[in-house]
Structures are given as C-alpha cells and as structure tokens.
Design a protein around this motif. Structure first.
Motif, PDB file in Angstrom:
ATOM      1  N   LYS A  86       0.857  -1.193   0.000  1.00 54.61           N
ATOM      2  CA  LYS A  86       0.000   0.000   0.000  1.00 54.61           C
ATOM      3  C   LYS A  86       0.885   1.232   0.000  1.00 54.61           C
ATOM      4  O   LYS A  86       1.997   1.198   0.533  1.00 54.61           O
ATOM      5  CB  LYS A  86      -0.861   0.024   1.262  1.00 54.61           C
ATOM      6  CG  LYS A  86      -1.981  -0.985   1.286  1.00 54.61           C
ATOM      7  CD  LYS A  86      -2.723  -0.792   2.593  1.00 54.61           C
ATOM      8  CE  LYS A  86      -4.002  -1.577   2.672  1.00 54.61           C
ATOM      9  NZ  LYS A  86      -4.678  -1.302   3.946  1.00 54.61           N
ATOM     10  N   LEU A  87       0.339   2.321  -0.543  1.00 54.68           N
ATOM     11  CA  LEU A  87       1.083   3.586  -0.512  1.00 54.68           C
ATOM     12  C   LEU A  87       0.631   4.395   0.685  1.00 54.68           C
ATOM     13  O   LEU A  87      -0.561   4.688   0.829  1.00 54.68           O
ATOM     14  CB  LEU A  87       0.838   4.392  -1.787  1.00 54.68           C
ATOM     15  CG  LEU A  87       1.695   4.063  -3.001  1.00 54.68           C
ATOM     16  CD1 LEU A  87       1.453   5.086  -4.088  1.00 54.68           C
ATOM     17  CD2 LEU A  87       3.171   3.990  -2.660  1.00 54.68           C
ATOM     18  N   PHE A  88       1.588   4.747   1.515  1.00 52.18           N
ATOM     19  CA  PHE A  88       1.288   5.523   2.718  1.00 52.18           C
ATOM     20  C   PHE A  88       1.525   7.001   2.442  1.00 52.18           C
ATOM     21  O   PHE A  88       2.542   7.378   1.860  1.00 52.18           O
ATOM     22  CB  PHE A  88       2.199   5.044   3.859  1.00 52.18           C
ATOM     23  CG  PHE A  88       1.936   5.733   5.160  1.00 52.18           C
ATOM     24  CD1 PHE A  88       0.813   5.413   5.912  1.00 52.18           C
ATOM     25  CD2 PHE A  88       2.789   6.716   5.628  1.00 52.18           C
ATOM     26  CE1 PHE A  88       0.564   6.055   7.114  1.00 52.18           C
ATOM     27  CE2 PHE A  88       2.540   7.362   6.821  1.00 52.18           C
ATOM     28  CZ  PHE A  88       1.425   7.031   7.571  1.00 52.18           C
ATOM     29  N   GLU A  89       0.559   7.829   2.854  1.00 49.05           N
ATOM     30  CA  GLU A  89       0.703   9.273   2.662  1.00 49.05           C
ATOM     31  C   GLU A  89       1.105   9.895   4.000  1.00 49.05           C
ATOM     32  O   GLU A  89       0.324   9.857   4.966  1.00 49.05           O
ATOM     33  CB  GLU A  89      -0.618   9.871   2.161  1.00 49.05           C
ATOM     34  CG  GLU A  89      -0.473  11.332   1.811  1.00 49.05           C
ATOM     35  CD  GLU A  89      -1.761  11.917   1.223  1.00 49.05           C
ATOM     36  OE1 GLU A  89      -2.822  11.280   1.334  1.00 49.05           O
ATOM     37  OE2 GLU A  89      -1.668  13.014   0.659  1.00 49.05           O
ATOM     38  N   PHE A  90       2.311  10.465   4.046  1.00 46.68           N
ATOM     39  CA  PHE A  90       2.814  10.974   5.320  1.00 46.68           C
ATOM     40  C   PHE A  90       1.959  12.118   5.872  1.00 46.68           C
ATOM     41  O   PHE A  90       1.742  12.204   7.075  1.00 46.68           O
ATOM     42  CB  PHE A  90       4.269  11.444   5.157  1.00 46.68           C
ATOM     43  CG  PHE A  90       5.204  10.318   4.844  1.00 46.68           C
ATOM     44  CD1 PHE A  90       5.510   9.369   5.813  1.00 46.68           C
ATOM     45  CD2 PHE A  90       5.774  10.182   3.592  1.00 46.68           C
ATOM     46  CE1 PHE A  90       6.366   8.314   5.539  1.00 46.68           C
ATOM     47  CE2 PHE A  90       6.627   9.130   3.306  1.00 46.68           C
ATOM     48  CZ  PHE A  90       6.919   8.198   4.276  1.00 46.68           C
ATOM     49  N   GLU A  91       1.508  12.988   4.984  1.00 45.67           N
ATOM     50  CA  GLU A  91       0.802  14.183   5.437  1.00 45.67           C
ATOM     51  C   GLU A  91      -0.486  13.843   6.193  1.00 45.67           C
ATOM     52  O   GLU A  91      -0.790  14.428   7.224  1.00 45.67           O
ATOM     53  CB  GLU A  91       0.495  15.070   4.231  1.00 45.67           C
ATOM     54  CG  GLU A  91       0.160  16.485   4.637  1.00 45.67           C
ATOM     55  CD  GLU A  91      -0.089  17.363   3.419  1.00 45.67           C
ATOM     56  OE1 GLU A  91       0.468  17.076   2.342  1.00 45.67           O
ATOM     57  OE2 GLU A  91      -0.860  18.312   3.570  1.00 45.67           O
ATOM     58  N   THR A  92      -1.215  12.849   5.658  1.00 46.69           N
ATOM     59  CA  THR A  92      -2.501  12.506   6.292  1.00 46.69           C
ATOM     60  C   THR A  92      -2.332  11.370   7.300  1.00 46.69           C
ATOM     61  O   THR A  92      -3.227  11.123   8.105  1.00 46.69           O
ATOM     62  CB  THR A  92      -3.523  12.054   5.221  1.00 46.69           C
ATOM     63  OG1 THR A  92      -2.967  10.912   4.550  1.00 46.69           O
ATOM     64  CG2 THR A  92      -3.812  13.150   4.223  1.00 46.69           C
ATOM     65  N   GLY A  93      -1.206  10.659   7.209  1.00 46.31           N
ATOM     66  CA  GLY A  93      -1.002   9.524   8.113  1.00 46.31           C
ATOM     67  C   GLY A  93      -1.918   8.358   7.781  1.00 46.31           C
ATOM     68  O   GLY A  93      -2.246   7.546   8.642  1.00 46.31           O
TER      69      GLY A  93
END
Ligand SMILES: Cc1cc2nc3c(=O)[nH]c(=O)nc-3n(C[C@H](O)[C@H](O)[C@H](O)COP(=O)(O)O)c2cc1C
Length: 271
Positions: A86-93
């Motif tokens: 999965k791709l994790f988005e740092f900004e939204t967590g």
C-alpha cells in the motif's frame, strides 16, 4: 576530383588512402566511434526492461529477507504474494488509494508535486527532499498484521544507504534491518551488510513505554546489564560515521516526520 576517385566514390577514395594519411585516420576513428555508440545505445535500450525486472526482483528479495522469509529455495514472486503493498501518505497519516505498482519513491522525492523539501531541523538523515508517499509492505495472517516492512534511506559517510526495516505485530519490536544499496567502505561502513551485525537488530525495541523513540546504534558494544540495551545496537568498529548515519536514518523514518504517527496509532490499536 579525378576520374578515378569519382568512380570509387567518397568511401572508396578514403579507404584507398595510405594508412598513415591523417584523413583516413580521422575517418576510421569517427566511424568506429559511431558504430560503438550505436551498439552501446542499442544494448542500453534493449537491456533496460531486464534491468528494471532485476531491480524489482532484488527489492522483493530484500523485503523477504528482512522478514526472514528468504531461503535458498524460495520462489521470490510466489513468496512475495503474501505481502499487501500500500502507498502511505505521510501528510494525512493514512494509506492512499493510489496504485503502488510502478511508484518510484526516489523519483517522487525530486518531483515538485510528489516530493517536498525538508527543513534542516527535520532532515536528520541528510535526505534533502522526501517523497510524500512511500510503499508499505504488510504481511498478514488472516486479518491480523504479522509484520510490516518500511522502506528507509539516509546518508552514511560516503553515500545514501537504501534499505528496509521490518517491525513485528506490536509495531515496536524490530524483525530485521537490511540495506540493498550503499557505497560505504567495504570492511568499515560496508559492514552494515554483515549478517552478524544485522542480527543485532532483531528483537530490539524502537520506542519506550512512553512512546519515545529510543533505538540507536551506540559507539562500542551494548552493555546487556543495562535496561536501555533493548534499544541499542553495537556500533560498527572503525565506522562511527556510518553507524551514526544508520541511527539517524532509522530514527528519521520511524520518527514523527515519517512513519512515527502511523506506528503510534497501530501500537495503540494492537494493545
Ligand atoms: C579509506 C577510508 C575509508 C573509510 N570508510 C569509512 C566508512 O565507510 N564509514 C565510516 O564510518 N568511517 C569510515 N572511515 C573512517 C572515518 O574517516 C572515521 O575515522 C571513522 O568513522 C571514525 O570512527 P571510529 O571513531 O570508530 O574510528 C574511513 C576511513 C578511511 C581512511
């Protein structure tokens, strides 16, 4: 032009010149360069898909290795199917709906849309820029998460080290650490690849009971009589700067500006 050279044509005239004629020497050198450059660029284009496939297979192998799933007889593609990527988005967590297939975290870091510049305070691992998304490799047992593998990278002494760290289901205990690319000195910083040193990481804790990041590579050997030994890894002898780099990069990626908030959330959920 003489009647004779008209009959031979340009090429024939040049080739019939004596070997020590500078015009013939220059012609042969230029022709050789052209032929070689065509051969090299054809080979580069033709081999590119193979190189990409090998790179992808190497990444899979490293992910399997860092989770202890790689043996001599492992079918890499089949074993890798156990992972959910999965791709994790740092900004939204949170995890994004974007397709992780074909996503290149390194390229994304340099992209004005997909990456961001780190401030000097944030950038303890010497990254300069960081991608906004990172792939996360999740190993499940039914619905329960068994292991999670996170990509990590950062500066050592001579180079950026690229690798993976795996965490167990408590999102605190290290399952393994492995680098697949770096240019540290063999025998010194290059000892990051030594299986004996890598084995020191297994079972270490990243966070203390208060959730503070404690993991680090220390100078010298760990004193197992101390309570903090569970957060410490032996330093690489003669390679304090690479060791420090590894501490910094591990702490960056497991820290507040990267996967830290996700790990915190998952630790609370797993309690
Ligand atoms: C040719 C050469 C290569 C070196 N390569 C490394 C290296 O890859 N990683 C590293 O931390 N130190 C390397 N060092 C040593 C560093 O310059 C520095 O002295 C060392 O990191 C300090 O660690 P120590 O206090 O454990 O000796 C190298 C030194 C030399 C002369």
């Amino acid at each position: 032009m003489s009647e004779n050279s008209q009959k031979k044509g340009f090429l024939g005239t040049l080739l019939s010149l004596p070997n020590d004629d500078p015009r013939k020497t220059i012609f042969v050198a230029v022709a050789l360069c052209l032929v070689c450059s065509v051969l090299v660029s054809t080979a580069a284009v033709a081999l590119k898909p193979m190189q990409e496939a090998n790179k992808a297979a190497d990444i899979k192998k490293n992910i399997l290795a860092v989770t202890g799933l790689l043996n001599d007889d492992t079918d890499v593609d089949t074993a890798f199917e156990q992972f959910e990527v999965k791709l994790f988005e740092f900004e939204t967590g949170t995890f994004s709906d974007k397709d992780p297939v074909g996503y290149d975290q390194r390229k994304a870091a340099g992209d004005p849309e997909l990456g961001l510049k780190l401030t000097s305070e944030q950038d303890i691992a010497g990254l300069g820029r960081r991608a906004k998304f990172a792939p996360v490799y999740i190993l499940k047992d039914g619905d329960a998460i068994k292991r999670v593998v996170l990509p990590i990278h950062g500066y050592g002494l001579w180079s950026t080290l690229y690798g993976f760290i795996s965490l167990e289901a408590d999102f605190n205990t290290i399952g393994g650490l492995q680098f697949y690319q770096h240019a540290e000195t063999p025998g010194l910083g290059g000892e990051v690849d030594n299986p004996k040193w890598r084995a020191h990481w297994k079972g270490k804790h990243v966070f203390d009971e208060q959730g503070q990041l404690q993991i680090r590579v220390i100078r010298g050997a760990v004193d197992y009589s101390l309570a903090e030994a569970k957060y410490q890894v032996d330093g690489l002898s003669g390679a304090t700067l690479t060791s420090q780099g590894v501490t910094n990069l591990v702490r960056y990626w497991l820290g507040d500006h990267a996967f830290g908030p996700y790990l915190k959330q998952m630790r609370s959920a797993s309690r």
